[in-house]
Every structure is written in structure tokens, then in C-alpha cells.
Write an enzyme that holds these catalytic residues in place. Structure first.
Site, PDB file in Angstrom:
ATOM      1  N   SER A 109      38.508  91.825  48.709  1.00 51.83           N
ATOM      2  CA  SER A 109      38.557  93.263  48.992  1.00 51.83           C
ATOM      3  C   SER A 109      38.247  93.505  50.474  1.00 51.83           C
ATOM      4  O   SER A 109      38.964  92.993  51.341  1.00 51.83           O
ATOM      5  CB  SER A 109      37.595  94.002  48.062  1.00 51.83           C
ATOM      6  OG  SER A 109      37.843  95.381  48.081  1.00 51.83           O
ATOM      7  N   ASP A 249      45.745  95.729  39.849  1.00 53.20           N
ATOM      8  CA  ASP A 249      44.806  95.863  40.962  1.00 53.20           C
ATOM      9  C   ASP A 249      44.888  97.241  41.605  1.00 53.20           C
ATOM     10  O   ASP A 249      45.981  97.805  41.771  1.00 53.20           O
ATOM     11  CB  ASP A 249      45.155  94.795  42.015  1.00 53.20           C
ATOM     12  CG  ASP A 249      43.986  94.390  42.879  1.00 53.20           C
ATOM     13  OD1 ASP A 249      43.172  95.246  43.231  1.00 53.20           O
ATOM     14  OD2 ASP A 249      43.914  93.186  43.213  1.00 53.20           O
ATOM     15  N   HIS A 276      41.232  94.379  40.149  1.00 53.93           N
ATOM     16  CA  HIS A 276      40.706  94.109  41.487  1.00 53.93           C
ATOM     17  C   HIS A 276      39.765  92.909  41.529  1.00 53.93           C
ATOM     18  O   HIS A 276      39.647  92.262  42.561  1.00 53.93           O
ATOM     19  CB  HIS A 276      39.982  95.368  41.987  1.00 53.93           C
ATOM     20  CG  HIS A 276      39.715  95.384  43.448  1.00 53.93           C
ATOM     21  ND1 HIS A 276      40.700  95.220  44.392  1.00 53.93           N
ATOM     22  CD2 HIS A 276      38.564  95.555  44.148  1.00 53.93           C
ATOM     23  CE1 HIS A 276      40.182  95.301  45.598  1.00 53.93           C
ATOM     24  NE2 HIS A 276      38.879  95.495  45.475  1.00 53.93           N
TER      25      HIS A 276
END
Length: 301
Positions: A109, A249, A276
């Protein structure tokens, strides 16, 4: 595996570092440094990546970026203190202090965004880069979030819109609506894994970095990163790059495709039925994909 922790001085602060060493280090297996997300989510939710130590015979290093976790907290730091360059400098402080010359880098991320910021500077010794569940620009991220929000139940969308307009983003109704988005697009494992809950809890207890750079949640981005983009700089990355994401995601395909298209030596991989936190939803499969990529880019007999 053996886990050791230490504090590394960084500017006037301290960065907490965890070093996981396998029972047997494989010849030629380079260390892997792991960058957590948020910003400000601490290392807990990516802790299981340390299993790569015994699985691949390499040292795996996690650290809490300054401002969160077990590193120095700075709740009174001004907004302009929190920049990508700060965290690039911190990474190299950790790397050099540990005496690591050649290494692999993995970021999840925000960590993947930070990994790209490091890689565009072409540091010596970077053998490979793994960008996991990361956007190449926050404009693309916000567009993707809007598309996913439009798929939520109408009453959920209404709650999000009303409370964001009113500035009441701590209202229980808003938080419940946010959780519906999280269950679909952030982590589809129910209940949420304890490592994920630990990172969430420490961020809620000390939200300075996350709220300053991102905003109140994953899709209401009003922080200092809202105009961030690395798209135009991606051709400067020389390291072989793996870009991974989940089928559901919150980092939608449009957000990460620029990495694949613009980094000269890059390829992508999508984990089916994941969102995610692919590394928490399918940990063994995730680590197998990463391990195979790392093995391609080191001189391991």
C-alpha cells in the site's frame, strides 16, 4: 527463526527495527526489507511476511516508520514535516546502519508508494522491488475509490456522503459504513486477522501520520498526499519490479497499471478472491509468488 529488535537513531528520533533471521541462511539470498502502509499503520499487519525468512533462507527486516508503532511518535510535528522524502531518508538510515549493501525491497500500500519513491532515485544495491496493492497516484486512487463506493448499498453510500459533508466522520453510522467498504475491498478475511487489528488499533491511538498525510479513512483522502503522483518518474526505476494486487482490491487495476506500463522491467500479478491485504487473505500463495520473484534476481546456487 530468530527475531531481534533494536532502535536506530534517525535525525533526533528513533526507528524501531525487527530483524528475522532464518535457522539457516541460504548462500546468495539477499535480505528483504519490508515497508508497511498507512502512512502510519505500523508493521503489525505485514508481520507474517517474516515467514519468508525460513521459507527462502534470507533475513527479513521490518521497521515501524517514524510517527507510529514502536518508533518515536511526533503528534506535534507540523504538516510539512510529513513528506515522502522524510521516509526515504529513514529507509536509507535503517539500511546503512544495519550494514546492508545489496537487498530486495517490498512495500505494501503506502509502502509500495514509498518503495517506488526509493527506487526512482536508483539507489546502489537495490536488487528488486515488489510493489503490493499500491496506487501510482492518489488521483487514480480516489477515482478508484469512487467507483467502488458507487457499488455499495444506497444506504451505505448515503451515510458516507452525509457525514463527510457534515465533517462528522467519527459518528458510529459513518464508521459502520466505512467498515462495509473495508470488508469488501481492504481485507475480506472474517474476522479480521489479529495482526490487522493491531495495526488499526495503534493507528487509532496515534493517528497523526495517517490523518495528516491521508485523511480519516482509505477513501476520503484529504491529507497532504492527495496530489501525490509518481507516474512521470517511473521510467527512472532500473530495478526489476513485481506489481501485485487483489481481484477486489481498493487499489483498482487503473491505479497500479502505470507501474507495469512505465517501469522498464516490470510485471504484474493479481490474486484471485483477494482485496487490499492479499498477504493476509492468501498468505502462503502470496509468499510463494514473492519468493519466486526474489529468487530470480539474486545469485543463489
Amino acid at each position: 527463526m530468530q527475531r531481534d529488535t533494536r532502535l536506530i537513531p534517525f535525525r533526533d528520533h528513533q526507528t524501531w527495527v525487527q530483524i528475522t533471521t532464518p535457522d539457516a541462511v541460504k548462500r546468495g539470498a539477499l535480505p528483504l526489507l519490508v515497508l508497511h502502509g498507512g502512512p502510519g499503520m505500523a508493521h503489525n499487519y505485514v508481520a507474517n511476511i517474516a515467514e519468508l525468512a525460513d521459507e527462502t533462507g534470507r533475513v527479513v527486516i521490518h521497521y515501524d516508520q517514524v510517527g507510529c508503532g514502536q518508533s518515536t511518535h511526533l503528534p506535534d510535528a507540523p504538516v510539512d514535516f510529513w513528506t515522502p522524502a522524510l521516509f526515504v531518508d529513514e529507509f536509507h538510515t535503517v539500511q546503512s546502519t544495519l550494514g546492508i549493501d545489496n537487498y530486495h525491497l517490498l512495500g505494501q500500500s503506502w509502502g509500495g508508494m514509498l518503495g517506488a519513491e526509493i527506487a526512482v532515485r536508483r539507489p546502489a544495491g537495490l536488487a528488486s522491488l515488489s510493489i503490493c496493492n499500491s496506487p501510482a497516484s492518489m488521483e487514480l486512487w480516489v477515482q478508484g475509490a469512487a467507483e467502488l463506493r458507487a457499488q455499495l448499498p444506497p444506504q451505505t453510500q448515503d451515510a458516507l456522503d452525509r457525514h463527510e459533508a457534515a465533517g462528522t466522520v467519527t459518528d458510529p453510522e459513518y464508521l459502520a459504513a466505512t467498515m462495509e467498504f473495508y470488508r469488501r475491498h481492504v481485507c475480506r478475511t472474517e474476522p479480521f486477522p489479529q495482526d490487522f487489528l493491531d495495526s488499526e488499533a495503534q493507528m487509532e491511538a496515534e493517528p497523526t501520520v495517517y490523518h495528516t498525510m491521508n485523511g480519516p479513512n482509505e477513501f476520503h483522502v484529504v491529507g497532504s498526499l492527495r496530489d501525490w503522483s509518481i507516474i512521470d518518474r517511473l521510467p527512472d526505476i532500473e530495478a526489476p519490479t513485481l506489481v501485485v494486487a487483489g481481484e477486489f482490491d481498493e487499489a483498482t487495476p487503473a491505479t497500479w497499471q502505470p507501474y507495469v506500463d512505465r517501469i522498464p522491467d516490470a510485471r504484474g500479478h493479481v490474486f484471485a478472491d483477494c482485496s487490499h491485504c492479499s498477504h493476509l487473505e492468501k498468505p502462503e500463495e502470496f509468499r510463494a509468488v514473492i519468493a519466486a520473484f526474489l529468487a530470480e534476481h539474486e545469485d543463489t546456487p
